[in-house]
Design a protein around this motif. Sequence first.
Motif, mmCIF file in Angstrom:
data_model
loop_
_atom_site.group_PDB
_atom_site.id
_atom_site.type_symbol
_atom_site.label_atom_id
_atom_site.label_comp_id
_atom_site.label_asym_id
_atom_site.label_seq_id
_atom_site.Cartn_x
_atom_site.Cartn_y
_atom_site.Cartn_z
ATOM 1 N N LYS A 4 -2.762 9.582 85.486
ATOM 2 C CA LYS A 4 -3.803 8.715 84.912
ATOM 3 C C LYS A 4 -3.321 7.954 83.685
ATOM 4 O O LYS A 4 -3.801 6.870 83.389
ATOM 5 C CB LYS A 4 -5.046 9.535 84.535
ATOM 6 N N LYS A 5 -2.371 8.538 82.945
ATOM 7 C CA LYS A 5 -1.829 7.889 81.752
ATOM 8 C C LYS A 5 -0.315 7.991 81.803
ATOM 9 O O LYS A 5 0.233 9.085 81.860
ATOM 10 C CB LYS A 5 -2.383 8.538 80.480
ATOM 11 N N VAL A 6 0.354 6.829 81.795
ATOM 12 C CA VAL A 6 1.799 6.763 81.957
ATOM 13 C C VAL A 6 2.394 5.999 80.781
ATOM 14 O O VAL A 6 1.956 4.894 80.466
ATOM 15 C CB VAL A 6 2.172 6.054 83.279
ATOM 16 N N ALA A 7 3.396 6.599 80.127
ATOM 17 C CA ALA A 7 4.098 5.938 79.030
ATOM 18 C C ALA A 7 5.342 5.241 79.589
ATOM 19 O O ALA A 7 6.137 5.863 80.290
ATOM 20 C CB ALA A 7 4.493 6.955 77.962
ATOM 21 N N LEU A 8 5.478 3.958 79.290
ATOM 22 C CA LEU A 8 6.593 3.145 79.766
ATOM 23 C C LEU A 8 7.339 2.526 78.598
ATOM 24 O O LEU A 8 6.766 2.308 77.538
ATOM 25 C CB LEU A 8 6.092 1.993 80.650
ATOM 26 N N VAL A 20 9.767 11.936 82.899
ATOM 27 C CA VAL A 20 9.624 13.125 82.052
ATOM 28 C C VAL A 20 8.160 13.548 82.108
ATOM 29 O O VAL A 20 7.264 12.731 81.894
ATOM 30 C CB VAL A 20 10.044 12.843 80.594
ATOM 31 N N TYR A 21 7.954 14.828 82.391
ATOM 32 C CA TYR A 21 6.607 15.385 82.547
ATOM 33 C C TYR A 21 6.325 16.393 81.436
ATOM 34 O O TYR A 21 7.243 17.064 80.976
ATOM 35 C CB TYR A 21 6.484 16.099 83.896
ATOM 36 N N PRO A 22 5.078 16.565 81.059
ATOM 37 C CA PRO A 22 4.761 17.561 80.041
ATOM 38 C C PRO A 22 4.761 18.992 80.569
ATOM 39 O O PRO A 22 4.871 19.940 79.798
ATOM 40 C CB PRO A 22 3.363 17.161 79.564
ATOM 41 N N ASP A 23 4.661 19.161 81.895
ATOM 42 C CA ASP A 23 4.463 20.505 82.440
ATOM 43 C C ASP A 23 5.535 20.986 83.415
ATOM 44 O O ASP A 23 5.413 22.054 83.976
ATOM 45 C CB ASP A 23 3.095 20.587 83.103
ATOM 46 N N HIS A 24 6.581 20.189 83.662
ATOM 47 C CA HIS A 24 7.713 20.671 84.465
ATOM 48 C C HIS A 24 8.942 19.830 84.182
ATOM 49 O O HIS A 24 8.885 18.850 83.451
ATOM 50 C CB HIS A 24 7.386 20.746 85.963
ATOM 51 N N GLU A 25 10.067 20.238 84.766
ATOM 52 C CA GLU A 25 11.344 19.617 84.422
ATOM 53 C C GLU A 25 11.375 18.128 84.784
ATOM 54 O O GLU A 25 10.659 17.675 85.678
ATOM 55 C CB GLU A 25 12.506 20.360 85.078
ATOM 56 N N VAL A 83 8.671 15.389 75.678
ATOM 57 C CA VAL A 83 7.644 16.288 76.229
ATOM 58 C C VAL A 83 6.575 16.566 75.170
ATOM 59 O O VAL A 83 5.371 16.511 75.468
ATOM 60 C CB VAL A 83 8.279 17.595 76.747
ATOM 61 N N ALA A 84 6.985 16.849 73.945
ATOM 62 C CA ALA A 84 6.025 17.109 72.868
ATOM 63 C C ALA A 84 5.152 15.879 72.622
ATOM 64 O O ALA A 84 3.939 15.994 72.408
ATOM 65 C CB ALA A 84 6.754 17.501 71.590
ATOM 66 N N PHE A 85 5.753 14.698 72.679
ATOM 67 C CA PHE A 85 5.003 13.448 72.526
ATOM 68 C C PHE A 85 3.957 13.316 73.636
ATOM 69 O O PHE A 85 2.800 12.970 73.385
ATOM 70 C CB PHE A 85 5.974 12.256 72.549
ATOM 71 N N LEU A 86 4.356 13.605 74.883
ATOM 72 C CA LEU A 86 3.421 13.517 76.014
ATOM 73 C C LEU A 86 2.254 14.481 75.833
ATOM 74 O O LEU A 86 1.102 14.125 76.096
ATOM 75 C CB LEU A 86 4.147 13.817 77.329
ATOM 76 N N GLU A 87 2.550 15.697 75.379
ATOM 77 C CA GLU A 87 1.492 16.690 75.160
ATOM 78 C C GLU A 87 0.541 16.236 74.057
ATOM 79 O O GLU A 87 -0.677 16.336 74.199
ATOM 80 C CB GLU A 87 2.105 18.046 74.831
ATOM 81 N N THR A 88 1.097 15.736 72.969
ATOM 82 C CA THR A 88 0.277 15.284 71.847
ATOM 83 C C THR A 88 -0.613 14.107 72.244
ATOM 84 O O THR A 88 -1.789 14.055 71.884
ATOM 85 C CB THR A 88 1.177 14.857 70.661
ATOM 86 N N GLU A 89 -0.047 13.177 73.007
ATOM 87 C CA GLU A 89 -0.767 11.958 73.402
ATOM 88 C C GLU A 89 -1.586 12.138 74.687
ATOM 89 O O GLU A 89 -2.182 11.178 75.165
ATOM 90 C CB GLU A 89 0.220 10.805 73.578
ATOM 91 N N LYS A 90 -1.556 13.367 75.234
ATOM 92 C CA LYS A 90 -2.266 13.660 76.494
ATOM 93 C C LYS A 90 -1.898 12.636 77.585
ATOM 94 O O LYS A 90 -2.755 12.033 78.218
ATOM 95 C CB LYS A 90 -3.771 13.709 76.264
ATOM 96 N N THR A 91 -0.582 12.494 77.766
ATOM 97 C CA THR A 91 -0.029 11.553 78.732
ATOM 98 C C THR A 91 0.595 12.335 79.879
ATOM 99 O O THR A 91 1.261 13.342 79.665
ATOM 100 C CB THR A 91 1.021 10.650 78.041
ATOM 101 N N ASP A 92 0.377 11.872 81.103
ATOM 102 C CA ASP A 92 0.815 12.594 82.302
ATOM 103 C C ASP A 92 2.305 12.494 82.578
ATOM 104 O O ASP A 92 2.898 13.405 83.158
ATOM 105 C CB ASP A 92 0.057 12.084 83.527
ATOM 106 N N ILE A 93 2.905 11.370 82.205
ATOM 107 C CA ILE A 93 4.303 11.148 82.555
ATOM 108 C C ILE A 93 4.887 10.043 81.670
ATOM 109 O O ILE A 93 4.176 9.123 81.271
ATOM 110 C CB ILE A 93 4.428 10.773 84.058
ATOM 111 N N ALA A 94 6.170 10.162 81.369
ATOM 112 C CA ALA A 94 6.913 9.083 80.709
ATOM 113 C C ALA A 94 7.931 8.563 81.712
ATOM 114 O O ALA A 94 8.646 9.350 82.341
ATOM 115 C CB ALA A 94 7.624 9.585 79.459
#
Length: 149
Positions: A85-89, A46-51, A8-19
Amino acid sequence: MSKLDQIVAFLETEKTDIAVVSDPVTINYLTGFYSDPHERQLFLFVYPDHEPLLFVPALEVERATAVVDFQVEKIKGASANPDAKKVALEFDNLILTKYHGLRSVFEQATFTNLSPRINRMRLIKSADEIQKMLVAGQYADKAVNMGFD
């Protein structure tokens, strides 16, 4: 900080919507739930803003629900935020059929590689992981000594 919190911290730092995690071994590493789905699909979102949300084959829903403390759904009919818009895979585990399936869900998204982050997390062991490794080493020592005896 839990492993999922690190993602989650990685997603927030990278401004990514979902992993989107698709390797069963990585899903086990992050959640404690292991499944060997063979040809069936298994995804952790995994989302930055909910479970997080775990998508499993229908036969695994009950077992997964007993292991994780967040939402578990059958893959069929599930929705995972297609407006991202941005998805980490996990590029290291992404076969072409999974890629095309994810591309059909996340039509507008740019995909980025989550694998280096996961690999770095695995390199740095938590106190719990170190303790488990020490216990495993003790059992290995006992087994070797029994073999020599």
